[in-house]
Design a protein around this motif. Structure first.
Motif, PDB file in Angstrom:
ATOM      1  N   ALA A  28       0.436  -1.111  -0.417  1.00  0.00           N
ATOM      2  CA  ALA A  28       0.230   0.319  -0.563  1.00  0.00           C
ATOM      3  C   ALA A  28       0.646   1.448   0.153  1.00  0.00           C
ATOM      4  CB  ALA A  28      -1.128  -0.601   0.947  1.00  0.00           C
ATOM      5  N   ALA A  29       2.249   1.357   0.929  1.00  0.00           N
ATOM      6  CA  ALA A  29       2.370   2.639   0.878  1.00  0.00           C
ATOM      7  C   ALA A  29       3.586   2.626  -0.229  1.00  0.00           C
ATOM      8  CB  ALA A  29       3.973   2.131   2.041  1.00  0.00           C
ATOM      9  N   LEU A  30       4.105   1.425  -1.309  1.00  0.00           N
ATOM     10  CA  LEU A  30       4.268   1.893  -3.015  1.00  0.00           C
ATOM     11  C   LEU A  30       3.374   2.156  -3.169  1.00  0.00           C
ATOM     12  CD1 LEU A  30       7.365  -0.294  -2.477  1.00  0.00           C
ATOM     13  CD2 LEU A  30       7.890   1.698  -2.735  1.00  0.00           C
ATOM     14  N   ASN A  31       2.089   1.764  -3.366  1.00  0.00           N
ATOM     15  CA  ASN A  31       0.841   1.763  -4.391  1.00  0.00           C
ATOM     16  C   ASN A  31       0.676   3.087  -4.093  1.00  0.00           C
ATOM     17  OD1 ASN A  31       1.196  -0.219  -5.579  1.00  0.00           O
ATOM     18  ND2 ASN A  31      -1.145  -0.898  -3.961  1.00  0.00           N
ATOM     19  N   ALA A  32       1.195   3.959  -3.083  1.00  0.00           N
ATOM     20  CA  ALA A  32       1.065   5.230  -3.325  1.00  0.00           C
ATOM     21  C   ALA A  32       2.168   6.513  -3.145  1.00  0.00           C
ATOM     22  CB  ALA A  32       0.496   5.291  -0.872  1.00  0.00           C
ATOM     23  N   ARG A  33       2.738   5.921  -2.656  1.00  0.00           N
ATOM     24  CA  ARG A  33       4.251   6.331  -3.362  1.00  0.00           C
ATOM     25  C   ARG A  33       4.230   7.539  -5.162  1.00  0.00           C
ATOM     26  NH1 ARG A  33       9.634   5.245  -1.320  1.00  0.00           N
ATOM     27  NH2 ARG A  33       8.583   5.763   0.825  1.00  0.00           N
ATOM     28  N   HIS A  34       3.751   6.116  -5.837  1.00  0.00           N
ATOM     29  CA  HIS A  34       3.382   6.021  -7.081  1.00  0.00           C
ATOM     30  C   HIS A  34       2.456   6.293  -7.542  1.00  0.00           C
ATOM     31  CE1 HIS A  34       7.818   5.049  -7.289  1.00  0.00           C
ATOM     32  NE2 HIS A  34       7.204   4.307  -6.231  1.00  0.00           N
ATOM     33  N   ASP A  35       1.348   6.811  -7.026  1.00  0.00           N
ATOM     34  CA  ASP A  35      -0.242   6.399  -7.407  1.00  0.00           C
ATOM     35  C   ASP A  35      -0.063   5.717  -8.592  1.00  0.00           C
ATOM     36  OD1 ASP A  35      -2.318   8.223  -7.785  1.00  0.00           O
ATOM     37  OD2 ASP A  35      -1.444   9.504  -9.443  1.00  0.00           O
ATOM     38  N   ALA A  36      -0.272   4.677  -7.624  1.00  0.00           N
ATOM     39  CA  ALA A  36      -0.603   3.585  -9.354  1.00  0.00           C
ATOM     40  C   ALA A  36      -1.029   1.896  -8.054  1.00  0.00           C
ATOM     41  CB  ALA A  36       0.845   3.092  -9.677  1.00  0.00           C
ATOM     42  N   ARG A  37      -1.281   1.451  -8.793  1.00  0.00           N
ATOM     43  CA  ARG A  37      -1.349  -0.557  -8.282  1.00  0.00           C
ATOM     44  C   ARG A  37      -0.027  -1.329  -8.431  1.00  0.00           C
ATOM     45  NH1 ARG A  37      -5.875  -4.896  -8.127  1.00  0.00           N
ATOM     46  NH2 ARG A  37      -5.206  -5.792  -6.429  1.00  0.00           N
ATOM     47  N   LEU A  38       0.714  -1.348  -8.119  1.00  0.00           N
ATOM     48  CA  LEU A  38       1.970  -2.088  -8.600  1.00  0.00           C
ATOM     49  C   LEU A  38       1.704  -3.967  -7.592  1.00  0.00           C
ATOM     50  CD1 LEU A  38       4.379   0.969  -6.876  1.00  0.00           C
ATOM     51  CD2 LEU A  38       3.655   0.282  -9.553  1.00  0.00           C
ATOM     52  N   LEU A  39       2.644  -4.538  -8.781  1.00  0.00           N
ATOM     53  CA  LEU A  39       2.808  -5.881  -8.265  1.00  0.00           C
ATOM     54  C   LEU A  39       3.820  -6.596  -8.688  1.00  0.00           C
ATOM     55  CD1 LEU A  39      -0.571  -6.533 -10.723  1.00  0.00           C
ATOM     56  CD2 LEU A  39      -0.958  -6.471  -8.010  1.00  0.00           C
ATOM     57  N   PHE A  40       4.841  -7.498  -7.585  1.00  0.00           N
ATOM     58  CA  PHE A  40       5.679  -7.546  -7.706  1.00  0.00           C
ATOM     59  C   PHE A  40       6.050  -8.633  -7.864  1.00  0.00           C
ATOM     60  CE2 PHE A  40       5.711  -3.289  -5.749  1.00  0.00           C
ATOM     61  CZ  PHE A  40       6.823  -2.607  -6.327  1.00  0.00           C
ATOM     62  N   LYS A  41       6.710  -9.695  -9.008  1.00  0.00           N
ATOM     63  CA  LYS A  41       6.548 -10.827  -8.742  1.00  0.00           C
ATOM     64  C   LYS A  41       8.511 -11.041  -8.081  1.00  0.00           C
ATOM     65  CE  LYS A  41       6.040 -14.439 -10.877  1.00  0.00           C
ATOM     66  NZ  LYS A  41       5.129 -16.124  -9.934  1.00  0.00           N
ATOM     67  N   ALA A  42       7.666 -12.055  -7.187  1.00  0.00           N
ATOM     68  CA  ALA A  42       9.186 -12.365  -6.482  1.00  0.00           C
ATOM     69  C   ALA A  42       9.824 -13.380  -6.264  1.00  0.00           C
ATOM     70  CB  ALA A  42       8.678 -12.426  -4.751  1.00  0.00           C
ATOM     71  N   GLU A  43      10.993 -12.970  -7.353  1.00  0.00           N
ATOM     72  CA  GLU A  43      11.660 -14.035  -8.589  1.00  0.00           C
ATOM     73  C   GLU A  43      12.557 -14.580  -7.163  1.00  0.00           C
ATOM     74  OE1 GLU A  43      11.333 -17.164 -10.910  1.00  0.00           O
ATOM     75  OE2 GLU A  43       9.325 -16.136 -10.088  1.00  0.00           O
ATOM     76  N   PRO A  44      13.141 -13.801  -6.060  1.00  0.00           N
ATOM     77  CA  PRO A  44      13.672 -13.946  -5.384  1.00  0.00           C
ATOM     78  C   PRO A  44      13.782 -15.370  -4.787  1.00  0.00           C
ATOM     79  CG  PRO A  44      13.747 -11.950  -5.656  1.00  0.00           C
ATOM     80  CD  PRO A  44      12.737 -12.102  -6.472  1.00  0.00           C
ATOM     81  N   LEU A  45      12.462 -15.539  -4.580  1.00  0.00           N
ATOM     82  CA  LEU A  45      12.553 -16.988  -3.751  1.00  0.00           C
ATOM     83  C   LEU A  45      12.126 -18.561  -4.303  1.00  0.00           C
ATOM     84  CD1 LEU A  45       8.500 -14.748  -1.235  1.00  0.00           C
ATOM     85  CD2 LEU A  45      11.759 -15.894  -1.176  1.00  0.00           C
ATOM     86  N   GLN A  46      12.547 -18.057  -5.998  1.00  0.00           N
ATOM     87  CA  GLN A  46      12.277 -19.115  -6.424  1.00  0.00           C
ATOM     88  C   GLN A  46      13.496 -20.144  -6.415  1.00  0.00           C
ATOM     89  OE1 GLN A  46      11.323 -21.171  -8.541  1.00  0.00           O
ATOM     90  NE2 GLN A  46      10.620 -19.848  -9.562  1.00  0.00           N
ATOM     91  N   VAL A  47      13.921 -21.232  -6.796  1.00  0.00           N
ATOM     92  CA  VAL A  47      14.749 -21.868  -6.637  1.00  0.00           C
ATOM     93  C   VAL A  47      16.194 -21.431  -7.217  1.00  0.00           C
ATOM     94  CG1 VAL A  47      15.377 -24.302  -7.245  1.00  0.00           C
ATOM     95  CG2 VAL A  47      13.234 -24.047  -6.759  1.00  0.00           C
ATOM     96  N   THR A  48      16.862 -20.949  -6.315  1.00  0.00           N
ATOM     97  CA  THR A  48      18.399 -20.937  -6.774  1.00  0.00           C
ATOM     98  C   THR A  48      18.328 -19.348  -6.348  1.00  0.00           C
ATOM     99  OG1 THR A  48      18.343 -21.002  -8.961  1.00  0.00           O
ATOM    100  CG2 THR A  48      19.047 -23.057  -7.890  1.00  0.00           C
ATOM    101  N   GLY A  49      17.796 -18.390  -6.177  1.00  0.00           N
ATOM    102  CA  GLY A  49      17.443 -17.613  -5.392  1.00  0.00           C
ATOM    103  C   GLY A  49      17.284 -16.586  -6.598  1.00  0.00           C
ATOM    104  N   SER A  50      16.629 -17.319  -8.281  1.00  0.00           N
ATOM    105  CA  SER A  50      16.142 -16.278  -9.456  1.00  0.00           C
ATOM    106  C   SER A  50      16.033 -17.165  -9.849  1.00  0.00           C
ATOM    107  CB  SER A  50      17.691 -15.810  -9.868  1.00  0.00           C
ATOM    108  OG  SER A  50      18.245 -17.027 -10.780  1.00  0.00           O
ATOM    109  N   PHE A  51      15.363 -15.884 -11.397  1.00  0.00           N
ATOM    110  CA  PHE A  51      14.176 -16.769 -12.126  1.00  0.00           C
ATOM    111  C   PHE A  51      15.639 -17.571 -13.156  1.00  0.00           C
ATOM    112  CE2 PHE A  51      16.570 -13.365 -14.681  1.00  0.00           C
ATOM    113  CZ  PHE A  51      16.792 -13.546 -15.171  1.00  0.00           C
ATOM    114  N   LYS A  52      16.222 -18.122 -13.179  1.00  0.00           N
ATOM    115  CA  LYS A  52      17.284 -18.676 -14.203  1.00  0.00           C
ATOM    116  C   LYS A  52      17.085 -20.101 -13.942  1.00  0.00           C
ATOM    117  CE  LYS A  52      20.080 -15.759 -15.969  1.00  0.00           C
ATOM    118  NZ  LYS A  52      20.294 -15.406 -17.941  1.00  0.00           N
ATOM    119  N   MET A  53      16.914 -20.801 -13.206  1.00  0.00           N
ATOM    120  CA  MET A  53      16.396 -22.374 -12.914  1.00  0.00           C
ATOM    121  C   MET A  53      15.648 -21.917 -13.845  1.00  0.00           C
ATOM    122  SD  MET A  53      17.188 -24.991 -11.176  1.00  0.00           S
ATOM    123  CE  MET A  53      15.775 -26.864 -11.182  1.00  0.00           C
TER     124      MET A  53
END
Length: 324
Positions: A28-53
């Motif tokens: 909500a804080a980042l949405n308010a800051r940028h006056d937008a709805r922001l959706l963050f795809k969290a690939e640091p939580l992927q196997v090996t820590g990135s999308f590369k797998m």
């Protein structure tokens, strides 16, 4: 042959039960800051820590038994190396990885822990293809970091998941921001967006000094980066776009944004503060692009791919300790 959306769908089936569906986060804080709805795809939580797998497994899974017996070789700044090492281990395949000598220790140690053999090279002076030529001449199969149809299709599952997750919360992205090195992730996400959200604008995000995709698009042909350029965004530093990735991106991208190292570090702090997620500099550049003058995100729904979190612990500590 260029990959198509059907290849992304096939990759998703191969990856089922191997990779995880990383969450789509909102603040909500980042949405308010940028006056937008922001959706963050969290690939640091992927196997090996990135999308590369995603891409590495999709490529190696399609090798013949003879090719698997000969082993695989790759060159990588760290995240692709971990993806290849992890996928090779799952298939019981020997892996040799050429990695830059300045690779953060956290990435180097992870690759070795997964059983891969490592060859060091200078990312700014050495020809990475020449570094791995002895292995390919000996019969090992090259698994490239981005310029390969199976790699691109695997990375495209990021976009496939993102757009499916957005639909479940009644969100259709107007803009999709994607970190860009060689362009494999960008191309794959663009393929998914073209099929599932054709009105969405896909923008690549590059570090300053490594804006080879931006300059290639402007020139109409592939151009390389200055070999003297430097950046903290080690995960997305490549000499030039790939032939396959450029062929896709030149048609499907709305544009390219460049951000500074300082911008990337500031984004890492914002992501940690508001999303409670660790990212590396290259993995945070798409978040940094939200403030870029080329973009007007106000009133829009914006999907932001956070591509990796394998950050050097010392750099992370310094970054989080800074208030600027």
């Amino acid at each position: 042959m260029l990959p198509v959306f059907g290849d992304v769908e096939a990759a998703a089936e191969r990856l089922r039960g191997v990779t995880v569906m990383t969450p789509l986060l909102e603040s909500a804080a980042l949405n308010a800051r940028h006056d937008a709805r922001l959706l963050f795809k969290a690939e640091p939580l992927q196997v090996t820590g990135s999308f590369k797998m995603r891409g590495a497994y999709n490529r190696i899974s399609q090798l013949s038994d003879d090719e698997k017996a000969r082993g695989v070789v790759a060159f990588s700044s760290g995240n692709h190396a971990q993806g290849v090492a992890a996928a090779a281990r799952l298939f019981g395949v020997r892996a040799v990885i050429a990695m830059p000598a300045d690779t953060p220790a956290i990435k180097l140690d992870a690759v070795k822990a997964m059983g891969a053999e490592v060859i060091a090279f200078d990312r700014f002076r050495d020809d990475r293809m020449a570094v791995v030529r002895p292995q390919t001449e000996a019969g090992m199969v090259l698994v490239p970091p981005f310029d390969d149809p199976a790699i691109i299709a695997g990375q495209g599952t990021v976009g496939l998941e993102l757009l499916a997750q957005a639909r479940t919360i009644d969100a259709v992205p107007d803009i999709v921001l994607v970190p860009c090195g060689g362009g494999g992730l960008t191309a794959g996400v663009a393929l998914a967006a073209g099929a599932l959200a054709p009105e969405a604008e896909v923008w690549a995000v590059e570090p300053e000094g490594f804006d080879d995709t931006r300059r290639s698009l402007a020139a109409g042909h592939i151009v390389a980066n200055d070999p003297d350029a430097r950046s903290l965004c080690d995960a997305i530093l490549t000499p030039s776009p790939g032939a396959i990735t450029f062929a896709i991106n030149r048609v499907r991208l709305a544009g390219v944004v460049t951000v500074s190292d300082a911008d990337a570090l500031a984004a890492m702090r914002e992501i940690a503060r508001h999303l409670k997620l660790i990212t590396e500099p290259g993995g945070a550049v798409a978040c940094a692009a939200l403030a870029a003058p080329e973009l007007d995100v106000r009133g829009k729904t914006v999907a932001v791919v956070l591509s990796g979190g394998n950050v050097d612990p010392a750099l992370l500590a310094r970054t989080l300790a800074t208030n600027a």
